[in-house]
Design an enzyme around this catalytic site. Structure first.
Site, PDB file in Angstrom:
ATOM      1  N   TYR A 232       0.835  -1.211   0.000  1.00  0.00           N
ATOM      2  CA  TYR A 232       0.000   0.000   0.000  1.00  0.00           C
ATOM      3  C   TYR A 232       0.868   1.259   0.000  1.00  0.00           C
ATOM      4  CZ  TYR A 232      -3.887   2.998   1.670  1.00  0.00           C
ATOM      5  OH  TYR A 232      -4.839   3.973   1.814  1.00  0.00           O
TER       6      TYR A 232
ATOM      7  N   LYS B   2       0.992   4.134  -2.861  1.00  0.00           N
ATOM      8  CA  LYS B   2       0.602   5.504  -2.526  1.00  0.00           C
ATOM      9  C   LYS B   2       1.760   6.483  -2.737  1.00  0.00           C
ATOM     10  CE  LYS B   2      -3.710   4.764  -1.359  1.00  0.00           C
ATOM     11  NZ  LYS B   2      -4.804   5.329  -2.173  1.00  0.00           N
TER      12      LYS B   2
HETATM   13  N1  CAA Z   1       5.892  -1.470  14.836  1.00  0.00           N
HETATM   14  C1  CAA Z   1       6.788  -2.387  15.240  1.00  0.00           C
HETATM   15  N2  CAA Z   1       6.478  -3.647  15.504  1.00  0.00           N
HETATM   16  C2  CAA Z   1       5.194  -4.023  15.351  1.00  0.00           C
HETATM   17  C3  CAA Z   1       4.206  -3.118  14.918  1.00  0.00           C
HETATM   18  C4  CAA Z   1       4.613  -1.799  14.682  1.00  0.00           C
HETATM   19  N3  CAA Z   1       3.733  -0.875  14.265  1.00  0.00           N
HETATM   20  N4  CAA Z   1       3.031  -3.779  14.846  1.00  0.00           N
HETATM   21  C5  CAA Z   1       3.281  -5.058  15.202  1.00  0.00           C
HETATM   22  N5  CAA Z   1       4.573  -5.185  15.520  1.00  0.00           N
HETATM   23  C6  CAA Z   1       5.270  -6.377  15.949  1.00  0.00           C
HETATM   24  C7  CAA Z   1       4.490  -7.119  17.007  1.00  0.00           C
HETATM   25  O1  CAA Z   1       4.759  -6.582  18.291  1.00  0.00           O
HETATM   26  C8  CAA Z   1       5.003  -8.526  16.847  1.00  0.00           C
HETATM   27  O2  CAA Z   1       6.264  -8.630  17.444  1.00  0.00           O
HETATM   28  P1  CAA Z   1       6.665  -9.924  18.285  1.00  0.00           P
HETATM   29  O3  CAA Z   1       6.518 -11.075  17.318  1.00  0.00           O
HETATM   30  O4  CAA Z   1       8.063  -9.645  18.727  1.00  0.00           O
HETATM   31  O5  CAA Z   1       5.663  -9.975  19.386  1.00  0.00           O
HETATM   32  C9  CAA Z   1       5.247  -8.639  15.343  1.00  0.00           C
HETATM   33  O6  CAA Z   1       5.331  -7.292  14.859  1.00  0.00           O
HETATM   34  C10 CAA Z   1       4.100  -9.347  14.643  1.00  0.00           C
HETATM   35  O7  CAA Z   1       2.911  -8.677  14.989  1.00  0.00           O
HETATM   36  P2  CAA Z   1       1.547  -9.266  14.558  1.00  0.00           P
HETATM   37  O8  CAA Z   1       1.426 -10.679  15.061  1.00  0.00           O
HETATM   38  O9  CAA Z   1       0.437  -8.314  14.923  1.00  0.00           O
HETATM   39  O10 CAA Z   1       1.750  -9.322  12.986  1.00  0.00           O
HETATM   40  P3  CAA Z   1       0.747  -9.707  11.881  1.00  0.00           P
HETATM   41  O11 CAA Z   1       1.608 -10.030  10.711  1.00  0.00           O
HETATM   42  O12 CAA Z   1      -0.279 -10.672  12.313  1.00  0.00           O
HETATM   43  O13 CAA Z   1      -0.085  -8.364  11.673  1.00  0.00           O
HETATM   44  C11 CAA Z   1      -0.521  -6.283  10.666  1.00  0.00           C
HETATM   45  C12 CAA Z   1       0.526  -7.228  11.236  1.00  0.00           C
HETATM   46  C13 CAA Z   1      -1.601  -6.997   9.860  1.00  0.00           C
HETATM   47  C14 CAA Z   1       0.206  -5.378   9.723  1.00  0.00           C
HETATM   48  C15 CAA Z   1      -1.206  -5.504  11.808  1.00  0.00           C
HETATM   49  O14 CAA Z   1      -0.190  -4.985  12.619  1.00  0.00           O
HETATM   50  C16 CAA Z   1      -2.032  -4.363  11.281  1.00  0.00           C
HETATM   51  O15 CAA Z   1      -3.162  -4.526  10.840  1.00  0.00           O
HETATM   52  N6  CAA Z   1      -1.481  -3.153  11.337  1.00  0.00           N
HETATM   53  C17 CAA Z   1      -2.176  -1.945  10.854  1.00  0.00           C
HETATM   54  C18 CAA Z   1      -1.694  -1.562   9.526  1.00  0.00           C
HETATM   55  C19 CAA Z   1      -2.340  -0.257   9.154  1.00  0.00           C
HETATM   56  O16 CAA Z   1      -2.193   0.777   9.775  1.00  0.00           O
HETATM   57  N7  CAA Z   1      -3.111  -0.263   8.075  1.00  0.00           N
HETATM   58  C20 CAA Z   1      -3.803   0.917   7.645  1.00  0.00           C
HETATM   59  C21 CAA Z   1      -5.073   0.499   6.984  1.00  0.00           C
HETATM   60  S1  CAA Z   1      -6.111   1.910   6.672  1.00  0.00           S
HETATM   61  C22 CAA Z   1      -5.331   2.701   5.416  1.00  0.00           C
HETATM   62  O17 CAA Z   1      -4.412   2.238   4.829  1.00  0.00           O
HETATM   63  C23 CAA Z   1      -5.869   4.063   5.067  1.00  0.00           C
HETATM   64  C24 CAA Z   1      -4.792   5.055   5.065  1.00  0.00           C
HETATM   65  O18 CAA Z   1      -4.372   5.467   3.994  1.00  0.00           O
HETATM   66  C25 CAA Z   1      -4.291   5.579   6.307  1.00  0.00           C
END
Ligand code: CAA
Length: 246
Positions: A153, A157
């Site tokens: 994404y 963008k």
């Molecule tokens: N920074 C650093 N580390 C992070 C983190 C972050 N932001 N988020 C998660 N982690 C770490 C976790 O702590 C975890 O670490 P450990 O294994 O050491 O515990 C590791 O990463 C894995 O985390 P998850 O199990 O949660 O990972 P996942 O792969 O299942 O999920 C994800 C990751 C799907 C990306 C989830 O974090 C998520 O949905 N994030 C949001 C993403 C986001 O902001 N999307 C925006 C959508 S809306 C949009 O896009 C509109 C716009 O223009 C703004």
């Protein structure tokens, strides 16, 4: 003058697209929208009609060049020339790169970035010939700053703004402006799908302390569509509550 201008909003049935269509209609534009899912489109049209908005929807898969070309041809035949194109259609397929499937990369790049080429390419010659045009690309704060879980994404963008800057130079002398809007986290279904815990952490980074409203982005779109913005081109407008300042 605005009453004579036709605006096409892609991804019209989504949260941001709906607000844009309403605002542009209220501001006197002839508004047409693009949809991808028939069922959603039917419900949307019904709602718009009952809310007093006269907006037509046209089918098109903007990730596909021929489908976008056919849609634009149909709009031009049935409605007239397109003066303003709002490249708003977009999707997410969030995951860390380590888990990202090639199809999730390709789908996001095709829908969010290649769509900008597919639609713009099909309207730009007409705009140049008529010596007026507005291309408004809806990017994201995450294209500016990156976001954990959004390599696809964020790349799409960020790519949009490179497109904006280059095309702005090419068409400036023809009265066509090309600009990007980079919204932050707005209260749409797309954003509300982010896990609650993660979203709370994101909102905590926003100095305004809240999500943005779709109407706030729509207002900026209508501003950029107006006649008076003829000296603004190649620009990027951030609208993110202060989440990313630079
Ligand atoms: N920074 C650093 N580390 C992070 C983190 C972050 N932001 N988020 C998660 N982690 C770490 C976790 O702590 C975890 O670490 P450990 O294994 O050491 O515990 C590791 O990463 C894995 O985390 P998850 O199990 O949660 O990972 P996942 O792969 O299942 O999920 C994800 C990751 C799907 C990306 C989830 O974090 C998520 O949905 N994030 C949001 C993403 C986001 O902001 N999307 C925006 C959508 S809306 C949009 O896009 C509109 C716009 O223009 C703004």
């Amino acid at each position: 003058m605005n009453s004579k201008r036709t605006v096409l909003v892609t991804g019209a049935t989504g949260g941001l697209g709906t607000a844009m269509c309403k605002k542009l209609h209220q501001d006197g534009y002839n508004v047409v929208g693009n949809y991808h899912t028939k069922e959603k489109a039917d419900k949307w049209l019904e709602q718009m009609k009952s809310d007093g908005f006269d907006i037509k929807l046209f089918y098109g898969d903007v990730s596909d060049f021929n489908s976008a070309a056919n849609m634009i041809k149909e709009i031009e035949e049935k409605v007239g020339s397109i003066d303003t194109l709002v490249n708003n259609a977009g999707i997410t397929r969030d995951s860390r790169l380590i888990n990202m499937k090639p199809e999730d990369w390709n789908l996001v790049i095709n829908t969010n970035l290649n769509s900008v080429f597919n639609c713009t390419k099909n309207v730009i010659q007409g705009m140049i010939d008529r010596k007026f045009g507005r291309i408004i690309n809806i990017s994201s704060v995450n294209g500016q700053r990156g976001q954990f879980g959004q390599t696809n994404y964020s790349a799409a963008k960020a790519g949009m703004h490179g497109f904006t800057k280059s095309l702005a130079m090419e068409v400036a002398k023809s009265g066509v402006t090309v600009n990007t809007i980079s919204p932050g986290y707005i209260g749409t279904d797309m954003v509300m799908a982010v896990p609650e815990k993660v979203l709370n952490q994101i909102v905590a980074q926003v100095p305004l302390g809240r999500l943005g409203g779709t109407h706030e982005v729509a207002h900026l779109v209508s501003f950029l569509a107006s006649e008076e913005t003829s000296f603004i081109t190649g620009a990027n407008y951030s609208i993110n509550g202060g989440q990313h300042v630079y």
